[in-house]
Design an enzyme around this catalytic site. Sequence first.
Site, PDB file in Angstrom:
ATOM      1  N   HIS A   9       3.824   7.159  -1.537  1.00 35.48           N
ATOM      2  CA  HIS A   9       5.136   6.568  -1.833  1.00 35.48           C
ATOM      3  C   HIS A   9       5.011   5.237  -2.576  1.00 35.48           C
ATOM      4  CE1 HIS A   9       4.675   3.391   1.195  1.00 35.48           C
ATOM      5  NE2 HIS A   9       4.145   4.320   1.979  1.00 35.48           N
ATOM      6  N   GLN A  11       6.144   1.170  -3.508  1.00 35.97           N
ATOM      7  CA  GLN A  11       6.076  -0.082  -2.745  1.00 35.97           C
ATOM      8  C   GLN A  11       7.315  -0.300  -1.871  1.00 35.97           C
ATOM      9  OE1 GLN A  11       7.270  -4.061  -4.375  1.00 35.97           O
ATOM     10  NE2 GLN A  11       5.072  -4.275  -4.652  1.00 35.97           N
ATOM     11  N   THR A  12       7.097  -0.844  -0.675  1.00 41.72           N
ATOM     12  CA  THR A  12       8.171  -1.271   0.213  1.00 41.72           C
ATOM     13  C   THR A  12       8.029  -2.765   0.493  1.00 41.72           C
ATOM     14  OG1 THR A  12       6.987  -0.974   2.303  1.00 41.72           O
ATOM     15  CG2 THR A  12       8.055   0.993   1.353  1.00 41.72           C
ATOM     16  N   GLN A  13       9.062  -3.349   1.069  1.00 51.62           N
ATOM     17  CA  GLN A  13       8.998  -4.759   1.436  1.00 51.62           C
ATOM     18  C   GLN A  13       7.921  -4.994   2.477  1.00 51.62           C
ATOM     19  OE1 GLN A  13      10.595  -7.202  -0.131  1.00 51.62           O
ATOM     20  NE2 GLN A  13       9.515  -8.716   1.124  1.00 51.62           N
ATOM     21  N   ASN A  15       5.160  -3.351   2.722  1.00 48.05           N
ATOM     22  CA  ASN A  15       3.874  -3.381   2.033  1.00 48.05           C
ATOM     23  C   ASN A  15       3.564  -4.798   1.574  1.00 48.05           C
ATOM     24  OD1 ASN A  15       4.373  -0.169   0.409  1.00 48.05           O
ATOM     25  ND2 ASN A  15       3.181  -0.607   2.237  1.00 48.05           N
ATOM     26  N   ARG A  58      10.975   6.229   2.284  1.00 48.25           N
ATOM     27  CA  ARG A  58      10.108   5.708   1.223  1.00 48.25           C
ATOM     28  C   ARG A  58       9.382   6.843   0.495  1.00 48.25           C
ATOM     29  NH1 ARG A  58       7.980   4.274   6.238  1.00 48.25           N
ATOM     30  NH2 ARG A  58       5.751   4.620   6.651  1.00 48.25           N
ATOM     31  N   GLU A  82       3.583   9.281   7.982  1.00 47.37           N
ATOM     32  CA  GLU A  82       2.473   8.366   8.239  1.00 47.37           C
ATOM     33  C   GLU A  82       2.089   8.451   9.709  1.00 47.37           C
ATOM     34  OE1 GLU A  82      -0.215   7.012   7.603  1.00 47.37           O
ATOM     35  OE2 GLU A  82       0.360   5.393   6.220  1.00 47.37           O
TER      36      GLU A  82
END
Length: 206
Positions: A9, A11-13, A15, A58, A82
């Site tokens: 997936h 990028q997330t916050q 990450n 995500r 995950e």
Amino acid sequence: MTKVILVRHGQTQWNLEMKYQGHCDVALTEEGIRQANLAANILAEESISAVYASDLCRAFTTAECIAKKHQLQVKTIPEFREINFGKWEGLTYAAINNQWSDLMTKLLTHPDEIEIPEGETFRAVKERSTIALTKLVEKHPDQTIVVVSHGGTIRTILCAVLNIHLNYLWNIKQDNTAINILEYYDNQVLVSLVNGTYHLKVGSIE
């Protein structure tokens, strides 16, 4: 030959904040969406028959960007989630290391042996994800499919395919929207790409 394109997936916050996400449903950042669209662009010329994803947003959002290029709907499969980080979800490395330093050391050096508090083992992730993937390969003979998942889960799948002990899973790099390609023949699986990120380095979204 069945081709499986495994994609991590975007990028997330979390990450960016170095927080452990696990089963928490964290959305993509604007940069994560941009990454997903770049991955979609580079996969646009592939003859893709189906797009699957973890049911966490995500992964699902990343998969949607890819599926749109092929007029396909994303089908969710929870087994591609995950690893469940249990009590560690939402915490940073520093916070976890402060309270569970011995377990954190084991996570980094012997991940196959760790039992995350109220969480999941990498062996369990490997089992659920590889069983799900095997079913998809059987369902799509001589086709190309996309599966959007997560860094830890993809690493366990690659360990299974390459017959690598899970204690070496951190030796496999998986950047956001990394592309991995598996080719399934009758009696053999070939890994033709790992952590492909060329799409992040070239061009802009058209």
